[in-house]
Design an enzyme around this catalytic site. Structure first.
Site, PDB file in Angstrom:
ATOM      1  N   ASP A  95      -4.183  84.022  38.130  1.00  0.00           N
ATOM      2  CA  ASP A  95      -3.554  82.698  38.260  1.00  0.00           C
ATOM      3  C   ASP A  95      -2.177  82.749  37.598  1.00  0.00           C
ATOM      4  O   ASP A  95      -2.006  82.307  36.455  1.00  0.00           O
ATOM      5  CB  ASP A  95      -4.420  81.637  37.557  1.00  0.00           C
ATOM      6  CG  ASP A  95      -5.796  81.510  38.178  1.00  0.00           C
ATOM      7  OD1 ASP A  95      -5.887  81.477  39.412  1.00  0.00           O
ATOM      8  OD2 ASP A  95      -6.783  81.442  37.422  1.00  0.00           O
ATOM      9  N   ASP A 110     -12.708  75.710  46.458  1.00  0.00           N
ATOM     10  CA  ASP A 110     -12.680  75.414  45.024  1.00  0.00           C
ATOM     11  C   ASP A 110     -13.743  74.353  44.784  1.00  0.00           C
ATOM     12  O   ASP A 110     -13.683  73.270  45.377  1.00  0.00           O
ATOM     13  CB  ASP A 110     -11.314  74.864  44.616  1.00  0.00           C
ATOM     14  CG  ASP A 110     -10.222  75.929  44.650  1.00  0.00           C
ATOM     15  OD1 ASP A 110     -10.546  77.105  44.872  1.00  0.00           O
ATOM     16  OD2 ASP A 110      -9.047  75.579  44.447  1.00  0.00           O
TER      17      ASP A 110
END
Ligand code: 1PR
Length: 583
Positions: free
Chosen positions: A437, A278
């Site tokens: 998500d 990330d």
């Protein structure tokens, strides 16, 4: 409900060179070198290979791999460059029909056929192998170059295996060859939905097959013409060895064959273990790898700074060395920063792809965009820039939710204009990952929601026995009225080739994957599903592969903090009877 997807931001100066989506037209006149001068160059020790790049997809990887092997590249700019090549590499990417059309338009078809028929040194990759066959059923049926008997057909989805065939598979070598002599029993990386089938008519060509619900052609050879369905440039050390064997057969032939390293291991398509980075700018503006707990990436202690777990390029290199099957970069603030204005992220890809010879996925901000001057950029242009910078796949998050909402609202109509559809059409489904998500939502009874629920083994805070998973956008900041199973099915129909299934509830907790979520989604689609979020031990990986249809599992925190080595995960999988790539 619909949000505007054409965000308006100031015009970044970097957009001048924004990518064009169409297949690049080559054919610029260039001085043609004679065969004699090539022979002289080879004799004088200049290692130069000619590359036939007709302009689709990620050709940067093969360029990097060739350079890594110590060779330089000459690009084909006219048919004469094919004719005068000493060694020719043809990396095919994109769809069969578009590739044949492009070869034809640029006047390369005849030169290519004659080059191969004359037994000159040739190496085709992936579509570059399929195009040698009589034809393909892709794009409604197309003629190929007609050099190898047989038709290229789609994998049969009814066999219950995810399609595309993505990942590391074993080669079944039919007879000894210099090309594969250094591979030993290491797996190589495939990514394709169509395949050629071995038959008595093409037997003289077939050097190796692989198995995926039946044998398909993995490597062909006749004389000096070779081609592989797999990607040597993405197959780690084994792939680089294959490439070297083509480039310098005389050096390779003199070497002893490698010993088998993995006798007795489970065979076939390996379950992939993916390292995820990330990435975002910290408060000083430096691009860092960060990691959240339930997506919160700021230190809870006094500073409140963005957690800094290392530099993206360095970490990607480390994971390649440690045996990650793929590396994924997620630009986690991509929803607010326009990626073509985010040169550091593109530069990360360019640099990482120089030394990481496994597939690279990049996500964050893949969507259409209008800058402050009113100039419009399609999602395809954004993706094209990422592919050109070294990405093999792009991962679409928020934009996929909006696309699925439109699709569901229209009763399943495909308008053709979504990012998923556009990118999939040009680069193929295998290049389009959808990142989900989701957040778990508990209900007391299935009737309490219109969404598909499952009976959960982990009841909610008030003892609720049922749950569903709500999709979110903008990195979990906003929930939408679409569930993870609905989304996965919708994006599969729109043309996505893979699902990256995160789980906000489990992210960073180290307590294992959300098995119920992964099971629900991986049972609902026929494309590969990557389980993500929550890995804490090697046993969590075997659990998700044993209890669900996940094709891959992704982790971040445990790898960044060196709590669990990737090799320990792979060894555990193999010893549990789950195929994993260990060399
Ligand atoms: O919406 O198209 O711009 O894409 C944004 C992308 O950034 C999405 O793929 C989204 O998942 C990701 N993202 C946005 N915010 C965050 C965040 O963490 N604040 N990261 C985020 C998602 C989740 C995983 C993580 C696993 C494994 N990261 O990829 O790496 O949960 O972690 P673990 O092994 O430590 O548990 P768009």
């Amino acid at each position: 409900m619909a949000l505007s997807r054409g965000l308006v931001l100031p015009s970044p100066s970097t957009m001048q060179g924004a990518a064009q989506p169409s297949i690049r037209q080559l054919g610029v006149a260039a001085p043609c070198r004679s065969r004699r001068s090539l022979v002289c160059r080879a004799a004088s020790g200049v290692k130069e290979v000619t590359l036939l790049d007709y302009g689709a997809g990620n050709v940067r990887s093969i360029r990097n791999a060739i350079k890594h092997c110590g060779w330089t590249i000459k690009d084909v700019k006219s048919a004469a460059d094919i004719t005068s090549a000493d060694k020719l590499i043809f990396p095919g990417v994109g769809a069969f029909g578009a590739a044949m059309e492009s070869l034809e338009q640029q006047g390369y078809t005849q030169a290519l056929k004659e080059y191969i028929k004359a037994d000159r040194s040739f190496f085709g990759i992936c579509l570059g192998m399929q195009l040698l066959f009589d034809g393909s059923e892709e794009n409604g049926g197309c003629e190929g170059l007609g050099l190898i008997p047989g038709q290229v057909t789609h994998f049969d989805k009814s066999k219950g295996l995810p399609v595309p065939h993505i990942g590391w598979n074993d080669l079944i070598q039919k007879h000894p060859s210099t090309l594969l002599s250094t591979v030993g029993d290491r797996r190589v990386y495939f990514v394709h939905s169509y395949h050629a089938t071995p038959s008595p008519e093409n037997a003289e060509w077939v050097l190796a097959t692989a198995d995926y619900g039946g044998e398909f052609v993995a490597v062909v050879q006749r004389g000096n013409a070779y081609a592989t369905q797999f990607h040597p440039e993405k197959s780690g050390a084994a792939g680089l060895d294959v490439l070297r064997s083509f480039l310098e057969p005389e050096v390779v032939a003199a070497r002893p064959a490698p010993e088998a390293t993995s006798n007795g291991r489970p065979r076939g398509l390996a379950k992939r273990v993916i390292a995820c980075l990330d990435v975002r700018a910290n408060d000083n503006g430096d691009l860092v790898v960060t990691k959240g707990d339930q997506y919160d990436v700021r230190e809870t202690a006094s500073t409140g700074e963005v957690r800094n777990l290392g530099k993206p390029v360095e970490l990607a290199g480390r994971y390649f060395d440690e045996g990650a099957d793929e590396v994924t970069f997620l630009n986690i603030t991509g929803f607010r920063d326009f990626p073509l204005g985010d040169l550091p992220m593109l530069e990360v890809l360019r640099q990482a792809s120089k030394g990481v010879f496994v597939p690279l996925t990049v996500g964050g901000g893949i969507r259409e965009f209008t800058d402050g001057s009113g100039k419009h950029y399609s999602a395809l242009q954004v993706a094209a820039e990422y592919f050109r910078s070294g990405a093999d796949k792009v991962s679409i998050g928020s934009d996929a939710v909006y696309a699925a909402e439109e699709y569901l609202a229209s009763g399943g109509k495909k308008a053709g204009g979504t990012a998923i559809e556009q990118i999939s059409r040009v680069y193929g489904a295998q290049a389009v990952v959808v990142s989900i998500d989701p957040l778990r939502v508990y209900v007391a009874a299935p009737e309490d929601t219109e969404h598909l629920t499952v009976k959960t083994s982990k009841p909610g805070p008030n003892g609720e026995q049922y749950c569903w998973w709500q999709c979110t956008v903008m990195g979990g900041r906003e929930g939408r009225d679409v569930d993870a199973v609905q989304l996965a099915k919708a994006v599969e129909d729109l043309g996505a080739g893979e699902i990256l299934l995160n789980c906000i509830d489990n992210d960073g907790a180290g307590q294992g994957f959300d098995i119920e979520l992964v099971d629900a989604v991986s049972s609902a689609v026929t494309i590969p599903v990557i389980a993500s979020s929550g890995a804490g031990t090697p046993e969590h990986f075997s659990e998700v592969f044993q209890k669900t249809k996940a094709a891959a599992a992704l982790a971040a925190g445990i790898f960044h903090r060196r709590e669990v080595p990737i090799t320990a995960v792979k060894e555990h999988l193999n010893s549990s009877g789950i195929p994993a790539r260990t060399a």
